[in-house]
Enzyme design. Structure first.
Site, PDB file in Angstrom:
ATOM      1  N   GLY A   1       0.831  -1.201   0.000  1.00  0.00           N
ATOM      2  CA  GLY A   1       0.000   0.000   0.000  1.00  0.00           C
ATOM      3  C   GLY A   1       0.862   1.247   0.000  1.00  0.00           C
ATOM      4  O   GLY A   1       1.985   1.252  -0.513  1.00  0.00           O
ATOM      5  N   GLU A   2       0.333   2.345   0.540  1.00  0.00           N
ATOM      6  CA  GLU A   2       1.017   3.637   0.642  1.00  0.00           C
ATOM      7  C   GLU A   2       1.180   4.334  -0.694  1.00  0.00           C
ATOM      8  O   GLU A   2       1.570   5.496  -0.747  1.00  0.00           O
ATOM      9  CB  GLU A   2       2.411   3.505   1.287  1.00  0.00           C
ATOM     10  CG  GLU A   2       2.436   2.922   2.660  1.00  0.00           C
ATOM     11  CD  GLU A   2       3.844   2.815   3.221  1.00  0.00           C
ATOM     12  OE1 GLU A   2       4.798   3.300   2.557  1.00  0.00           O
ATOM     13  OE2 GLU A   2       4.006   2.239   4.313  1.00  0.00           O
TER      14      GLU A   2
END
Length: 780
Positions: free
Chosen positions: A746-747
């Site tokens: 993610g991120e």
């Protein structure tokens, strides 16, 4: 006796305040080059068969021509005393003139997934223009008519029979006007008798009176032109000294800025000393080295060199406590001091442009170090450090790269309640409705041109594989071939917490969400490392973190709620919360694009957010929870089975209505999911590419596509996450991932790795020579 003392005495003799000199900050609306459209400097769309429909919230009237200015001044006469107006007989309408044609509009509706767009509503004919001015509610003060526009400097738009492009259209910048040489004014020889310039008749009020408060047409045009052309000048300062009388007039204009209680909290430090300017230049050079890479290169501003080249520098300071004890209003609103000082900077800028002076605002300087270098008292703050002087020309754009286009006026005007947007005379609408109306299909002509160029480039046809289709999609999105390079890029990491965390779907504590946000802001996360590698800018958006996050550089506070409710017990969000998060994501997309970014990258942070992502994938694709649910942050087999059961219970507690994607998003999604869906919609409306990350972004893109199917035109799948629900989402959206490295962080990490591929596809289409250009023979 100062000028203000004399004016106060005159007002006392007249028995009241002169209505022609209001002290408030209100002003008549200016006639900027454009009120609508997206952002100048972006490529044009809709010139082919697939042109986007006109947006009724981006209409504007054609500006009237500007009268010739007084040759003795660059802007015509600006008398200090009111100019008497000459009455004029009202013009009789031409009975033979045809009525104005109705402008095409498109109703504000949400095209749900699988549904057809409603038929075009028959637009009402435009209302006839009102009088040039009318009394306002306060004091009978008249509002001036729209000013004339100087054809030499206003943006020119060719006539066309196609629909006007709306806020999302990448329209090409107008051809820049001829450079304007500047320098100390040359006074013409005195003339025996020069007739005074004629002024326009004063506007008529509803009572039939003719107030004399408004300027004449030429004076209004001069004021608005000075405002419109007060742009930042980064380079090109001449060594000619600024005459003392000119500098005094400019500073006097700045000193007349409005302030609460007439506290005048500003001071002007004129910097001439070479040694002092060298110290400031060194600070600017140090600041430039630490500025964000790509963005600083593409959108440069005045820096170390300009500090030394300009004939003088001016530091504008503010005393936050000045006037607090006695000035009316200052004790209640002490923070207005900095706002008033900013108005003084604006006045200085406008007056300098009227005098033919360029102004550059030095921004890459630490304010505390600058205050120490200037030896300021500790109670003063620096508002602006300006380079001032005559310049070779007033640039129409920065020296390199696209210009940061800024926000159109229509984005900033609200009616009665914040969020009900619309220019005066237009029907207010919500941001979501406006955005959906602006989304259109890819431009077929530009895509065909891109495919044709791919076949003529010095390479075997199809040899670039998927990248060739990426380039074609970029061309269709931009509406031109070759498309602009998708740089600079910005990644927006939307952060929020989830009530379903209480169900034990992850081993990580909920406070990790806020802790990771601090890590992002400190530059210590994977997204920061990857963004630095590819030259992207990181922005963190708090839409629903449970804890309070202190203000910090790079953090946007768009908090809708402190996390969501447990969706196994009912809806995770109210409909109003989902709408606020959706529009928050649209606002972030607008902010990043108006700041000059040409590619949007999705990022996310929220402990337990893969559980609502799996539920959204099931709701929008019809997949079974066992297929759509993954292990997220790495759960064991027992917790994984429990997680699948939680998704089933959430779907049972919140029945899906295929005709209500916003309701589905509210029931099953998180605040970061809803904001990311708005981010996708905003990017599609702005016609800039949106690079999707993993399963959180994929589930949000499903919601965006259900709300507006055409929003998928802006989406590029950065990578394929190892979360099984992501593959289901990509298949449903018809997107092919550019990278498949079994990542699930993610991120925005996977999307950032794909950013150079998207940029490379656009650069190859633009820069690679064709067989004809290179003189290379083709295969038989």
């Amino acid at each position: 006796m100062t000028k203000d003392d004399r004016e106060d005495a005159r007002r006392g003799e007249e028995g009241g305040q002169d209505p022609s000199r209001p002290r408030g900050g209100g002003s008549a609306p200016g006639a900027g080059p454009r009120l609508g459209g997206l952002l100048d400097g972006l490529p044009e769309t809709g010139r082919g068969a697939q042109s986007a429909p006109a947006n009724p919230f981006r209409q504007r009237a054609a500006p009237p021509p500007e009268p010739a200015p007084d040759p003795a001044s660059a802007y015509g006469a600006l008398p200090l005393d009111p100019v008497p107006a000459r009455p004029a007989a009202p013009e009789e309408p031409d009975p033979g003139a045809p009525p104005p044609p109705p402008s095409g509009t498109r109703p504000n509706v949400i095209p749900f997934r699988g549904g057809e767009r409603p038929a075009e509503a028959e637009p009402e004919p435009p209302a006839p223009p009102g009088p040039a001015g009318h009394p306002s509610k306060a004091g009978g003060r008249t509002e001036p008519a729209a000013p004339a526009t100087d054809p030499a400097h206003a943006e020119q738009r060719p006539a066309t029979t196609e629909p006007e492009q709306n806020m999302h259209a990448h329209e090409p910048a107008a051809p820049p006007p001829e450079p304007q040489p500047t320098g100390p004014p040359v006074r013409p020889a005195p003339e025996a008798a020069r007739p005074a310039p004629e002024t326009a008749p004063a506007p008529v009020t509803r009572s039939g009176e003719r107030p004399d408060h408004a300027y004449g047409e030429a004076e209004r045009a001069a004021v608005y032109r000075a405002i419109r052309e007060s742009r930042d000048v980064p380079t090109g300062f001449r060594p000619d000294p600024v005459p003392h009388d000119v500098l005094t007039r400019v500073l006097e204009a700045a000193h007349q800025a409005p302030s609460v209680g007439h506290s005048q909290p500003w001071d002007f430090l004129v910097v001439d000393e070479p040694g002092l300017r060298t110290r400031v230049s060194d600070l600017a050079a140090a600041g430039e080295e630490h500025a964000p890479g790509t963005r600083a290169r593409v959108l440069p501003g005045p820096g170390a060199r300009a500090v030394l080249d300009a004939p003088l520098n001016i530091a504008v300071t503010v005393d936050p406590a000045r006037g607090v004890p006695h000035a009316p209003g200052r004790h209640a609103r002490p923070a207005t001091a900095s706002a008033a000082a900013a108005l003084a900077v604006d006045n200085l800028w406008i007056a300098a442009r009227a005098e033919g002076l360029g102004v550059g605002w030095v921004t890459h300087v630490d304010e505390r170090e600058l205050a120490r270098a200037l030896d300021l008292p500790p109670y003063l703050d620096v508002v602006a450090y300006l380079c001032v002087g005559y310049v070779e020309e007033f640039p129409t754009a920065p020296e390199s790269g696209p210009r940061a286009p800024g926000r159109p006026l229509s984005w900033a005007v609200h009616h009665d309640r914040y969020g009900r947007r619309g220019l005066p005379g237009q029907e207010p609408t919500s941001l979501l409705e406006e955005t959906i109306t602006a989304i259109g299909a890819l431009d077929a002509r530009a895509m065909e041109e891109a495919r044709d160029r791919q076949n003529r480039m010095t390479k075997p046809p199809g040899s670039l594989g998927v990248l060739e289709e990426v380039a074609v999609q970029l061309a269709g999105l931009a509406g031109e071939c070759p498309p602009p390079l998708p740089q600079p890029a910005a990644v927006a990491v939307f952060a929020g917490d989830h009530g379903v965390h209480a169900q034990g779907v992850t081993a990580w504590p909920q406070e990790v969400t806020a802790q990771m946000v601090h890590n992002f802001l400190g530059g210590g996360a994977v997204v920061n490392a990857f963004a630095a590698q590819v030259g992207a800018e990181v922005t963190v958006v708090d839409v629903g973190v449970v804890g309070d996050l202190p203000p910090a550089a790079g953090l946007l506070n768009r908090k809708v709620a402190r996390g969501t409710a447990d969706f196994t017990q009912g809806p995770a969000l109210t409909r109003e919360q989902a709408l606020r998060a959706l529009e928050g994501g649209i606002e972030v997309a607008r902010e990043l694009v108006s700041a000059g970014n040409r590619c949007l990258v999705t990022g996310d942070m929220g402990i337990a957010n893969t559980t609502p992502a799996a539920a959204l994938v099931c709701a929008f694709t019809g997949a079974d929870p066992a297929r759509a649910t993954g292990r997220g942050t790495g759960v064991d087999d027992a917790m994984f089975e429990h997680k699948v059961d939680v998704v089933r219970r959430a779907l049972a507690a919140n029945p899906v209505d295929p005709a209500d994607p916003i309701g589905t998003l509210a029931a099953l999604g998180g605040l970061e999911h809803a904001a990311l869906a708005g981010f996708v919609l905003g990017g599609a409306a702005l016609r800039v590419p949106v690079l999707l990350d993993g399963v959180i972004a994929g589930s949000a893109a499903l919601a965006a596509a259900a709300i507006s199917p055409e929003s998928v035109i802006a989406c590029f799948a950065g990578h394929r996450s190892s979360e099984p629900g992501h593959s289901l989402a990509l298949e449903h959206l018809g997107l092919r991932p550019l990278v498949d490295l079994e990542m699930r962080l993610g991120e925005g990490s996977g999307a950032l790795l794909a950013l150079p591929l998207v940029q490379g596809a656009a650069r190859a289409l633009r820069d690679v020579a064709t067989f004809d250009d290179a003189g290379v023979s083709t295969a038989h």
